[in-house]
Design an enzyme around this catalytic site. Structure first.
Site, mmCIF file in Angstrom:
data_model
loop_
_atom_site.group_PDB
_atom_site.id
_atom_site.type_symbol
_atom_site.label_atom_id
_atom_site.label_comp_id
_atom_site.label_asym_id
_atom_site.label_seq_id
_atom_site.Cartn_x
_atom_site.Cartn_y
_atom_site.Cartn_z
ATOM 1 N N GLU A 154 -1.406 1.556 20.563
ATOM 2 C CA GLU A 154 -0.517 2.428 19.731
ATOM 3 C C GLU A 154 0.062 3.568 20.308
ATOM 4 O OE1 GLU A 154 -3.375 1.085 18.526
ATOM 5 O OE2 GLU A 154 -2.404 -0.702 17.424
ATOM 6 N N PHE A 179 -2.366 2.722 11.808
ATOM 7 C CA PHE A 179 -2.175 3.097 13.179
ATOM 8 C C PHE A 179 -1.376 3.921 13.894
ATOM 9 C CE2 PHE A 179 -3.579 -1.545 12.556
ATOM 10 C CZ PHE A 179 -4.995 -1.291 12.279
ATOM 11 N N ARG A 193 3.789 -3.709 2.564
ATOM 12 C CA ARG A 193 3.511 -5.176 2.900
ATOM 13 C C ARG A 193 3.922 -6.096 1.758
ATOM 14 N NH1 ARG A 193 -1.227 -8.402 1.381
ATOM 15 N NH2 ARG A 193 -1.173 -10.430 2.112
ATOM 16 N N ARG A 244 9.107 -3.962 4.147
ATOM 17 C CA ARG A 244 9.022 -4.402 5.609
ATOM 18 C C ARG A 244 10.150 -5.531 5.764
ATOM 19 N NH1 ARG A 244 4.311 -8.974 6.376
ATOM 20 N NH2 ARG A 244 4.089 -9.322 4.172
#
Lengths: 285, 315
Positions: free
Chosen positions: B56, B81, B165, B8
């Site tokens: 979203e 999401f 992450r 990320r």
């Protein structure tokens, strides 16, 4: 050579054009033996005013960068959009009766990659307003003066995404965005009031911060006036909440929920065309 | 392989760099710009950053509208999401019309960690891979992520880029070259092939090293592009090594393992063992603890490879 674009300013001429569009709707849905006549007929006057009076378009140059955009969020009303596009010159009116056929560019729901003039592929309800917001944001980013219009159904606004997008439009001050809610009062399973009590639509949009105008969606001067008011509204988007009659113009379809997604049989097409012919001559649908 | 960097972070850096060269790039986020690292783009180009709030579905539709006007729209949120909450919007407004939207989703898989199963997408690759028009990339390290983001920006059409992450080891140097739809061969070998993607590539390499110590020569492929899949590399692996182990931080159903099985079935059927999340949801824990708890370890990969070799012998 650029073809002259038809722009009508006389409400009676616009009413006559709306009547032609209604006849196309009946013919094409009849020819396809499937489709959605009720919600197409209810929106015919609104769509006519947009394509023949208010929108800045070049039917012979559908991808012209500075064109106004129209998103048919209630995608099942594709027949009214196709009829208007054909009448405006985006493609031959002869194509209309190919609706829903295997070899046709006229899909059951609008497809932006197949039909000239269709700005957004829709069909799954509740999504068109988000796309319209994206377009309006792009215009603002680029300092462009083209405008975005979207047409939503009253049943459609039961979808939660509509209200997410309603917040986005206000937050980003999208005064270049104007939507119509085609408030014909009926959805597939019955009256909207019984299915989800979607009453006081104008108040709902107003509570979200929209400029709201409530009109009779078959009153052509009122539609014209509402769009002009939207153009003069700054700092927020405008929702034109239009009271309409589902199946408008064909008496046996009017306010009958069964005509949401049922095609007329050949004799019914004949009867409907005859009735519309009479009202066309009368000048006002 | 010493430095650790989250994919990320590589995404956020690359996006902010691309913003300088390509004015058509716009970025949308749904109230997670600090976590997805799109905030770094937002800080440099606030006029091209669109904060959508916790919405979203609206974000995907808005991205589609922006793309319909000629923008290159990057839309970011957590993978769970982006692909689950907004699946129908991704399908109808982005994939069906083939619009130029790059869904760069972070916090994919178990390595979300402590947030637990509600936030750990084990199904996102399957959901995105099944959509026509969608290209799916699962980068394994920072350098590959930089390439993936650049290629997504350059090529027209919908992309899903799956990012993590947690910090992961660097596998490639900055000069490494990648090609969309072409697996990267990290180890040559003839005894078995390990096909991995994402954070599991570095563990696949550890497994190959362990196997090597036992005299087993495992081929290791980094299958960064899940769609279009490199069918040729899969066929060669099947024909030349006789068996395949797939490894992913995703359900064993529908992801890399599913894609490889579909491919190998129609070209050169050989035994395949899928190492991944065994059709269960995740739970809270530290990323490494979770990978261990769900069997996503170098030891398990090596064990699966040895089982494949035994299956070859009995066939």
């Amino acid at each position: 050579m650029r073809l002259a674009r038809v722009v009508l300013s006389d409400p009676e001429e616009l009413a006559a054009k709306a009547c032609e569009i209604r006849k196309h709707i009946v013919r094409m849905v009849g020819a396809a033996s499937s489709g959605h006549p009720g919600g197409s007929l209810s929106a015919a006057d609104i769509v006519t005013v947009l394509y023949f009076n208010k929108m800045r378009i070049r039917p012979d140059d559908p991808k012209w960068a500075d064109r106004d955009r129209f998103v048919l969020s209630k995608g099942h009303a594709a027949p009214v959009l196709y009829a208007a596009l054909a009448e405006a010159g985006y493609f031959p009116t002869d194509d209309l009766v190919t609706l829903r056929r295997i070899d046709s560019h006229l899909q059951g729901h609008p497809d932006m990659n197949q039909t000239p003039g269709v700005e957004m592929s829709t069909g799954s309800l509740g999504q068109g307003l988000s796309a319209a917001c994206g377009m309006a944001i792009a215009a603002k980013m680029d300092g462009a003066d083209w405008r975005v219009y979207a047409l939503l159904g009253d049943g459609e606004i039961e979808e939660g995404q509509v209200w997410e997008a309603a917040m986005t439009a206000v937050h980003r001050k999208l005064d270049n965005l104007t939507i119509f809610v085609d408030w014909n009062g009926l959805q597939i399973d019955g009256p909207v009031s019984e299915v989800k009590s979607m009453d006081r639509i104008g108040e709902r949009f107003a509570a979200f911060g929209w400029h709201v105008i409530e009109i009779d969606g078959h009153d052509i001067p009122a539609i014209m006036g509402a769009i002009e008011e939207a153009h003069e509204t700054f700092g927020r988007p405008t929702a034109i909440v239009a009271r309409t009659v589902k199946g408008k113009g064909v008496s046996f379809m009017e306010n009958e929920v069964g005509w949401h997604g049922t095609a007329p049989k050949p004799d019914q097409v004949e009867a409907a065309l005859e009735e519309l012919e009479g009202s066309c001559k009368g000048g006002v649908a | 392989m010493s430095k650790m960097i989250a994919t990320r972070a590589a995404y956020g850096e690359t996006l902010a760099e691309l913003g300088a060269h390509d004015a058509k790039i716009v970025v949308l986020d749904a109230d997670l710009s600090g976590s997805t690292r799109t905030g770094w783009f937002a800080a440099k180009y606030p006029e091209r950053f669109i904060q959508m709030g916790i919405a979203e579905a609206d974000m995907m539709g808005t991205a589609a509208g922006l793309a319909a006007t000629g923008k290159t729209a990057f839309a970011s949120t957590f993978a769970v999401f982006a692909t689950g909450r907004a699946f129908d919007q991704v399908r109808q407004s982005i994939a069906v019309p083939g619009l130029n939207v790059k869904i760069c989703a972070t916090h994919a898989g178990l390595t979300v960690g402590e947030d637990g199963g509600s936030h750990q997408s084990v199904e996102d690759i399957a959901l995105m891979r099944v959509l026509p028009n969608m290209t799916v990339i699962v980068p394994s390290d920072a350098a590959q992520t930089r390439w993936a983001v650049r290629v997504a920006a350059e090529k027209n059409g919908p992309f899903y880029v799956r990012l993590g992450r947690a910090a992961v080891p660097e596998i490639y140097d900055e000069e490494a070259e990648f090609e969309l739809g072409k697996a990267k061969t990290l180890r040559e070998g003839q005894d078995v092939t390990i096909i991995a993607c994402g954070v599991m590539v570095s563990r696949a390499l550890e497994a190959a090293d362990a196997l090597g110590a036992k005299g087993i020569h495992a081929r290791v492929l980094d299958m960064h592009t899940i769609k279009p899949l490199d069918d040729e590399a899969v066929r060669r692996a099947a024909e030349e090594t006789g068996g395949i182990v797939t490894v992913e931080e995703h359900s064993i159903i529908g992801g890399l393992g599913g894609a490889v099985c579909e491919s190998v079935c129609s070209s050169a059927p050989v035994p395949v063992i899928r190492v991944g999340v065994a059709d269960v949801f995740g739970r809270s824990g530290k990323p490494d603890e979770l990978l261990e708890a769900y069997g996503l370890t170098a030891e398990n990969i090596a064990c699966a490879a040895e089982r494949i070799i035994n299956m070859k012998k009995t066939h």
